[in-house]
Each structure stands twice: as structure tokens, then as C-alpha cells.
Design an enzyme around this catalytic site. Sequence first.
Site, PDB file in Angstrom:
ATOM      1  CG  ASN A  29      33.166  38.216  33.405  1.00  0.00           C
ATOM      2  OD1 ASN A  29      32.396  39.170  33.292  1.00  0.00           O
ATOM      3  ND2 ASN A  29      33.371  37.589  34.555  1.00  0.00           N
ATOM      4  CE  LYS A  32      36.241  39.334  36.307  1.00  0.00           C
ATOM      5  NZ  LYS A  32      37.053  38.860  37.393  1.00  0.00           N
ATOM      6  CG  HIS A  64      32.172  35.073  37.972  1.00  0.00           C
ATOM      7  ND1 HIS A  64      32.909  35.617  38.997  1.00  0.00           N
ATOM      8  CD2 HIS A  64      32.997  35.004  36.894  1.00  0.00           C
ATOM      9  CE1 HIS A  64      34.136  35.857  38.543  1.00  0.00           C
ATOM     10  NE2 HIS A  64      34.212  35.504  37.275  1.00  0.00           N
ATOM     11  CD  GLU A 115      34.858  38.578  40.159  1.00  0.00           C
ATOM     12  OE1 GLU A 115      34.103  39.142  39.349  1.00  0.00           O
ATOM     13  OE2 GLU A 115      36.074  38.399  39.947  1.00  0.00           O
ATOM     14  CD  GLU A 145      35.954  31.799  35.761  1.00  0.00           C
ATOM     15  OE1 GLU A 145      36.629  32.369  34.901  1.00  0.00           O
ATOM     16  OE2 GLU A 145      35.084  32.372  36.426  1.00  0.00           O
ATOM     17  N   GLY A 172      41.911  36.937  38.732  1.00  0.00           N
ATOM     18  CA  GLY A 172      42.416  38.302  38.899  1.00  0.00           C
ATOM     19  C   GLY A 172      43.686  38.398  39.729  1.00  0.00           C
ATOM     20  CB  SER A 192      45.424  34.582  36.111  1.00  0.00           C
ATOM     21  OG  SER A 192      45.029  35.319  37.257  1.00  0.00           O
TER      22      SER A 192
END
Length: 242
Positions: free
Chosen positions: A11, A13, A97, A99, A167, A173, A205
Site C-alpha cells: 500500500n 498510500k 483502511h 486511515e 491491521e 506506521g 509495521s
Amino acid sequence: MAERKRLVAGNWKMNGGRADGLALARGVAERARGPHRCDLLVCPPFTLLGAVGEALAGSGVGLGGQDCHPAASGAFTGCISAEMLRDTGCSHVIVGHSERRHTCSETDADVRAKAEAAWRAGLIAIICVGETHAEREAGLACEVVSAQIAGSIPDGADAERLIVAYEPVWAIGTGLTPTTADIAEIHAAIRALIPAGTRILYGGSVNPKNAAEILGLEEVDGALVGGASLKADDFWAIAQAC
Ligand code: PEP
């Protein structure tokens, strides 16, 4: 039952201009011509899908979108439909996701509608779920993830069109990862709720150092990789850990 072939998905991003993106895609494509035992997928920003798709042609590496709108077309400024992704050469799309769940306030119902759109367009939906740090600390990880699974996966799901990515929000991250026992526990809980044979990826990560341990878990069918997917060598090292 057919074996669940592992998948390592990158991904990217909101990273990369045309030059960086093409160099990365070519680096991945070149390595992917060598022996590997997993499926490979990259999910670049929308602006790079066409160029990256061309760079990956013939390499066997799949192309995915990072999100899609539930509608096929219409007055939705700035949005991209699943049909547009398909038309650009995508086979997969990430939906839900963290985010997007957290910074764009997407709900389980939104994620479910996007997954339905993905299927309508003939794409495989990678549906992301995961608990926050506070939820894990409160002992609610399993409960939260199970509720996200129930709310985000449309009726009629099957292993051909669905991939789940676990996740943990606090692992994305940050360089932090759950223990392998915690990953195995949540994957087993998810497995009990989804169609047989569906792949469950771990994301958060993953890097070349921890990939073998995580991907060595029986319940882990691959990885969704953010930061480490931006370097072809690191992405490839993770793929080689399968
Ligand atoms: C992600 O954003 O899906 C992700 C797993 O990111 P990272 O690997 O950087 O934690």
C-alpha cells in the site's frame, strides 16, 4: 480445500510522483520475474495506476486501488469508482483502511457499500479491520474486530472475492507489532467469521526483519505492507519470507 496462497500487497498510500513510482514499479516487476512463492500486489496512488500498470505488465504483479466510491459514476467530485479502477487495470481494491476509517470517518456501513461496489465491478475487495490501542488495552480487540467484520463484509461473500486484512491501528506506521500470539488469536477469531478459504493478511509495521516470524504463523496468509513497500528491496525481502 484449496491451499490459501499467500499474498504480499504493498500500500503505497499518498507517496510518489511519476518518476519515483515508475522506478519502484519497475524494481518490483524486475524482482518478481525471479522465483517466489506468493502472489504480489501493489496499490499505488490513483494518479500512478495507469503508468504503474504498464510498468508491471507481464510481471505477474497485480494492481490495486487504495479506495473506491460506492457508486459506479456520478456527481462525486474527487472520487474514483470501482469500475474506473477496473478499467485502469486493477484486480483488487483496499477498503476500510484505518486511515480512512479514522481520518475520513468511514463507518462499517460505508466499508460494506464499497466492498459491494468492488464486487459489482469485478474486483477483489481487501477489507481492513483493526482495533485502536485503547481498545486493545481495554481487552476489547477481539470484540471490536469481530464487530467490524460483521458490519463491513457484505452478504454473499466468498473466498474468491474477499480478502481480510487485520491491521491493528496502533501498529500502522509505528514500528510496533502485536505479539505473534496476539496476531494468531485475532486471525483465528476472524477465520471463524468468514467463508472457508478466505485469505487473512496481517498489516502493521511488517518489515524484512519481522516478516518471517509473522508470515510463519499458520493463520497468516500474507501481509499488507505500507512503509516497507516503498523500497523494492524491502518489499521483495518480505515476499521472500513467505
Ligand atoms: C498500512 O498502512 O496498511 C500499513 C500496514 O502500514 P505500515 O506497514 O507502514 O505499518
